[in-house]
Design a protein around this motif. Structure first.
Motif, PDB file in Angstrom:
ATOM      1  N   GLN A 105       2.000  -4.608  11.665  1.00  0.00           N
ATOM      2  CA  GLN A 105       1.524  -4.301  12.883  1.00  0.00           C
ATOM      3  C   GLN A 105       1.783  -2.816  13.256  1.00  0.00           C
ATOM      4  N   THR A 106       3.191  -2.607  13.102  1.00  0.00           N
ATOM      5  CA  THR A 106       3.413  -1.230  13.510  1.00  0.00           C
ATOM      6  C   THR A 106       2.801  -0.315  12.533  1.00  0.00           C
ATOM      7  N   GLU A 107       2.986  -0.435  11.355  1.00  0.00           N
ATOM      8  CA  GLU A 107       2.317   0.740  10.585  1.00  0.00           C
ATOM      9  C   GLU A 107       0.832   0.639  10.532  1.00  0.00           C
ATOM     10  N   ASP A 145      -5.007  -0.444   2.830  1.00  0.00           N
ATOM     11  CA  ASP A 145      -4.343  -1.047   1.609  1.00  0.00           C
ATOM     12  C   ASP A 145      -2.937  -0.638   1.431  1.00  0.00           C
ATOM     13  N   LYS A 146      -2.673   0.680   1.762  1.00  0.00           N
ATOM     14  CA  LYS A 146      -1.268   1.000   1.790  1.00  0.00           C
ATOM     15  C   LYS A 146      -0.404   0.103   2.566  1.00  0.00           C
ATOM     16  N   VAL A 147      -0.751  -0.121   3.828  1.00  0.00           N
ATOM     17  CA  VAL A 147       0.148  -0.746   4.832  1.00  0.00           C
ATOM     18  C   VAL A 147       0.271  -2.327   4.112  1.00  0.00           C
ATOM     19  N   ASP A 198       2.547  -2.024   0.683  1.00  0.00           N
ATOM     20  CA  ASP A 198       3.856  -1.554   1.203  1.00  0.00           C
ATOM     21  C   ASP A 198       4.688  -3.020   1.511  1.00  0.00           C
ATOM     22  N   ASN A 199       3.888  -3.765   2.047  1.00  0.00           N
ATOM     23  CA  ASN A 199       4.135  -5.011   2.821  1.00  0.00           C
ATOM     24  C   ASN A 199       3.718  -6.410   2.338  1.00  0.00           C
TER      25      ASN A 199
END
Length: 112
Positions: free
Chosen positions: A74-76, A103-105, A108-109
């Motif tokens: 949510q932050t990212e 897609d990166k978020v 990464d998570n």
């Protein structure tokens, strides 16, 4: 009993109202937290025993880990204004900045 809230969520299969439906209190002993169910008003299942809740430890840990990942995502993802700006620029310029960012978020998570 650690993760008592998540154990209850796993037991019920949903998130109850922890202010009205299920009340958790903490009986501290020598500075050690000892949360317990003080009031059970859920009508879909009977109040679980400590053994039933303890059996849900791994599911409770999974719920906790997922919540941490969701909060980080949510932050990212940035604010809705920043997301709209990316979408606007993508439409205007024919780019995929917003999709690439999302897609990166997610990569990464990962959610397990």
């Amino acid at each position: 009993m650690e993760n008592i809230h998540n154990k209850i969520k796993a037991y019920l299969g949903r998130t109850p109202d922890f202010f009205e439906e299920i009340i958790i209190e903490d009986e501290r002993k020598d500075g050690v937290s000892n949360p317990y169910i003080a009031k059970w008003n859920a009508t879909d299942k009977p109040k679980p025993t400590d053994a039933q809740l303890d059996a849900l430890s791994s599911q409770a840990t999974a719920l906790e880990n997922t919540a941490k990942i969701d909060a980080k995502r949510q932050t990212e993802y940035l604010s809705w204004q920043q997301q709209f700006e990316m979408i606007y620029k993508d439409q205007k310029n024919g780019t995929t900045t917003y999709k690439d960012h999302c897609d990166k978020v997610r990569s990464d998570n990962p959610k397990g």
